[in-house]
Design a protein around this motif. Sequence first.
Motif, PDB file in Angstrom:
ATOM      1  N   ASP A  68       0.850  -1.189   0.000  1.00 41.91           N
ATOM      2  CA  ASP A  68       0.000   0.000   0.000  1.00 41.91           C
ATOM      3  C   ASP A  68       0.883   1.236   0.000  1.00 41.91           C
ATOM      4  OD1 ASP A  68      -2.453  -1.266   0.061  1.00 41.91           O
ATOM      5  OD2 ASP A  68      -2.778  -0.969   2.211  1.00 41.91           O
ATOM      6  N   LYS A  69       0.449   2.268  -0.722  1.00 42.05           N
ATOM      7  CA  LYS A  69       1.129   3.563  -0.652  1.00 42.05           C
ATOM      8  C   LYS A  69       0.446   4.343   0.463  1.00 42.05           C
ATOM      9  CE  LYS A  69       2.532   7.613  -3.209  1.00 42.05           C
ATOM     10  NZ  LYS A  69       2.634   8.263  -4.509  1.00 42.05           N
ATOM     11  N   ILE A  70       1.256   4.896   1.367  1.00 38.42           N
ATOM     12  CA  ILE A  70       0.705   5.601   2.521  1.00 38.42           C
ATOM     13  C   ILE A  70       1.317   6.989   2.665  1.00 38.42           C
ATOM     14  CG2 ILE A  70       0.176   3.500   3.820  1.00 38.42           C
ATOM     15  CD1 ILE A  70       2.736   4.126   5.507  1.00 38.42           C
ATOM     16  N   LEU A  71       0.615   7.818   3.420  1.00 38.89           N
ATOM     17  CA  LEU A  71       1.101   9.120   3.827  1.00 38.89           C
ATOM     18  C   LEU A  71       1.305   9.018   5.333  1.00 38.89           C
ATOM     19  CD1 LEU A  71       1.482  12.166   2.981  1.00 38.89           C
ATOM     20  CD2 LEU A  71      -0.894  12.480   3.675  1.00 38.89           C
ATOM     21  N   PHE A  72       2.505   9.342   5.813  1.00 37.90           N
ATOM     22  CA  PHE A  72       2.759   9.204   7.247  1.00 37.90           C
ATOM     23  C   PHE A  72       3.528  10.390   7.799  1.00 37.90           C
ATOM     24  CE2 PHE A  72       6.409   7.223   5.246  1.00 37.90           C
ATOM     25  CZ  PHE A  72       7.482   7.508   6.068  1.00 37.90           C
ATOM     26  N   HIS A  73       3.345  10.606   9.084  1.00 35.05           N
ATOM     27  CA  HIS A  73       4.058  11.658   9.800  1.00 35.05           C
ATOM     28  C   HIS A  73       5.355  11.037  10.319  1.00 35.05           C
ATOM     29  CE1 HIS A  73       5.118  14.701  12.679  1.00 35.05           C
ATOM     30  NE2 HIS A  73       4.193  15.473  12.166  1.00 35.05           N
ATOM     31  N   PRO A  74       6.509  11.617  10.005  1.00 30.71           N
ATOM     32  CA  PRO A  74       7.789  10.995  10.373  1.00 30.71           C
ATOM     33  C   PRO A  74       8.209  11.178  11.835  1.00 30.71           C
ATOM     34  CG  PRO A  74       8.184  13.027   9.185  1.00 30.71           C
ATOM     35  CD  PRO A  74       6.688  12.805   9.167  1.00 30.71           C
ATOM     36  N   LYS A  75       7.357  11.803  12.650  1.00 31.33           N
ATOM     37  CA  LYS A  75       7.704  12.124  14.049  1.00 31.33           C
ATOM     38  C   LYS A  75       8.283  10.921  14.800  1.00 31.33           C
ATOM     39  CE  LYS A  75       4.394  12.091  16.840  1.00 31.33           C
ATOM     40  NZ  LYS A  75       3.202  12.189  17.625  1.00 31.33           N
ATOM     41  N   SER A  76       7.600   9.788  14.754  1.00 30.24           N
ATOM     42  CA  SER A  76       8.038   8.609  15.507  1.00 30.24           C
ATOM     43  C   SER A  76       8.612   7.509  14.623  1.00 30.24           C
ATOM     44  CB  SER A  76       6.859   8.045  16.309  1.00 30.24           C
ATOM     45  OG  SER A  76       6.361   9.013  17.191  1.00 30.24           O
ATOM     46  N   ALA A  77       8.825   7.812  13.340  1.00 34.48           N
ATOM     47  CA  ALA A  77       9.389   6.811  12.422  1.00 34.48           C
ATOM     48  C   ALA A  77      10.843   6.531  12.813  1.00 34.48           C
ATOM     49  CB  ALA A  77       9.316   7.312  10.986  1.00 34.48           C
ATOM     50  N   ILE A  78      11.183   5.256  12.860  1.00 33.15           N
ATOM     51  CA  ILE A  78      12.538   4.854  13.258  1.00 33.15           C
ATOM     52  C   ILE A  78      13.287   4.382  12.017  1.00 33.15           C
ATOM     53  CG2 ILE A  78      13.887   3.258  14.673  1.00 33.15           C
ATOM     54  CD1 ILE A  78      11.304   3.055  16.460  1.00 33.15           C
ATOM     55  N   PRO A  79      14.387   5.056  11.649  1.00 33.18           N
ATOM     56  CA  PRO A  79      15.147   4.618  10.476  1.00 33.18           C
ATOM     57  C   PRO A  79      15.794   3.260  10.729  1.00 33.18           C
ATOM     58  CG  PRO A  79      16.215   6.496  11.535  1.00 33.18           C
ATOM     59  CD  PRO A  79      14.953   6.224  12.286  1.00 33.18           C
ATOM     60  N   VAL A  80      15.797   2.422   9.712  1.00 32.74           N
ATOM     61  CA  VAL A  80      16.390   1.090   9.808  1.00 32.74           C
ATOM     62  C   VAL A  80      17.695   1.110   9.031  1.00 32.74           C
ATOM     63  CG1 VAL A  80      16.074  -1.358   9.302  1.00 32.74           C
ATOM     64  CG2 VAL A  80      14.108   0.025   9.952  1.00 32.74           C
ATOM     65  N   ASP A  81      18.804   0.917   9.716  1.00 31.54           N
ATOM     66  CA  ASP A  81      20.120   0.920   9.077  1.00 31.54           C
ATOM     67  C   ASP A  81      20.365  -0.461   8.491  1.00 31.54           C
ATOM     68  OD1 ASP A  81      22.566   1.747   8.225  1.00 31.54           O
ATOM     69  OD2 ASP A  81      23.542   1.552  10.173  1.00 31.54           O
ATOM     70  N   PHE A  82      19.742  -0.719   7.338  1.00 35.86           N
ATOM     71  CA  PHE A  82      19.725  -2.060   6.759  1.00 35.86           C
ATOM     72  C   PHE A  82      20.247  -2.074   5.334  1.00 35.86           C
ATOM     73  CE2 PHE A  82      17.208  -5.791   5.177  1.00 35.86           C
ATOM     74  CZ  PHE A  82      17.761  -6.732   6.026  1.00 35.86           C
ATOM     75  N   GLU A  83      20.091  -0.949   4.636  1.00 40.97           N
ATOM     76  CA  GLU A  83      20.511  -0.832   3.248  1.00 40.97           C
ATOM     77  C   GLU A  83      21.436   0.370   3.110  1.00 40.97           C
ATOM     78  OE1 GLU A  83      16.751  -0.284   1.328  1.00 40.97           O
ATOM     79  OE2 GLU A  83      16.459  -2.433   1.066  1.00 40.97           O
ATOM     80  N   ALA A  84      22.248   0.359   2.052  1.00 42.80           N
ATOM     81  CA  ALA A  84      23.169   1.471   1.826  1.00 42.80           C
ATOM     82  C   ALA A  84      22.414   2.780   1.597  1.00 42.80           C
ATOM     83  CB  ALA A  84      24.065   1.160   0.638  1.00 42.80           C
ATOM     84  N   ASP A  85      21.343   2.747   0.826  1.00 42.04           N
ATOM     85  CA  ASP A  85      20.553   3.956   0.551  1.00 42.04           C
ATOM     86  C   ASP A  85      19.357   4.007   1.497  1.00 42.04           C
ATOM     87  OD1 ASP A  85      19.153   1.819  -0.494  1.00 42.04           O
ATOM     88  OD2 ASP A  85      18.404   2.922  -2.228  1.00 42.04           O
ATOM     89  N   ASN A  86      19.624   3.982   2.771  1.00 43.33           N
ATOM     90  CA  ASN A  86      18.621   3.817   3.819  1.00 43.33           C
ATOM     91  C   ASN A  86      17.339   4.618   3.566  1.00 43.33           C
ATOM     92  OD1 ASN A  86      17.432   2.985   6.146  1.00 43.33           O
ATOM     93  ND2 ASN A  86      18.523   4.412   7.462  1.00 43.33           N
ATOM     94  N   GLN A  87      16.318   3.902   3.100  1.00 42.87           N
ATOM     95  CA  GLN A  87      15.010   4.489   2.875  1.00 42.87           C
ATOM     96  C   GLN A  87      13.943   3.739   3.674  1.00 42.87           C
ATOM     97  OE1 GLN A  87      14.262   7.247   0.778  1.00 42.87           O
ATOM     98  NE2 GLN A  87      16.457   7.470   0.845  1.00 42.87           N
TER      99      GLN A  87
END
Length: 111
Positions: A68-87
């Motif tokens: 699903d394509k979603i719209l989200f507020h990044p306030k509590s989003a936790i980045p995952v250091d899993f890929e080189a181009d971390n998205q």
Amino acid sequence: MSKAKPRVFEYVEPIGARVLVRKDEPKRQTKGGIALPDAAEIPTITGRIVAISAQIENDEDLPLRQYDKILFHPKSAIPVDFEADNQLYVVPVEDIVAVFRRESSEGEAAE
């Protein structure tokens, strides 16, 4: 003869009321053609759900599915250091503000 090691694939599985999202590339220009500066902070961002937790998958009140394509507020989003181009981000369900849907015109043609 040496035995080949089996390949191990790592993946991220969200736990609780969370989803794993691949963030879309930031837009550098508005639809009207106005160029946005690199430092422009947009309070909500879009992305695609890569994985959902078992809790969400079994909750009929949450209409979220993988891809699903979603719209989200990044306030509590936790980045995952899993890929080189971390998205990748783990996003709590309460920070998802919208799901993009398409209406099928097939039903209209049948009537």
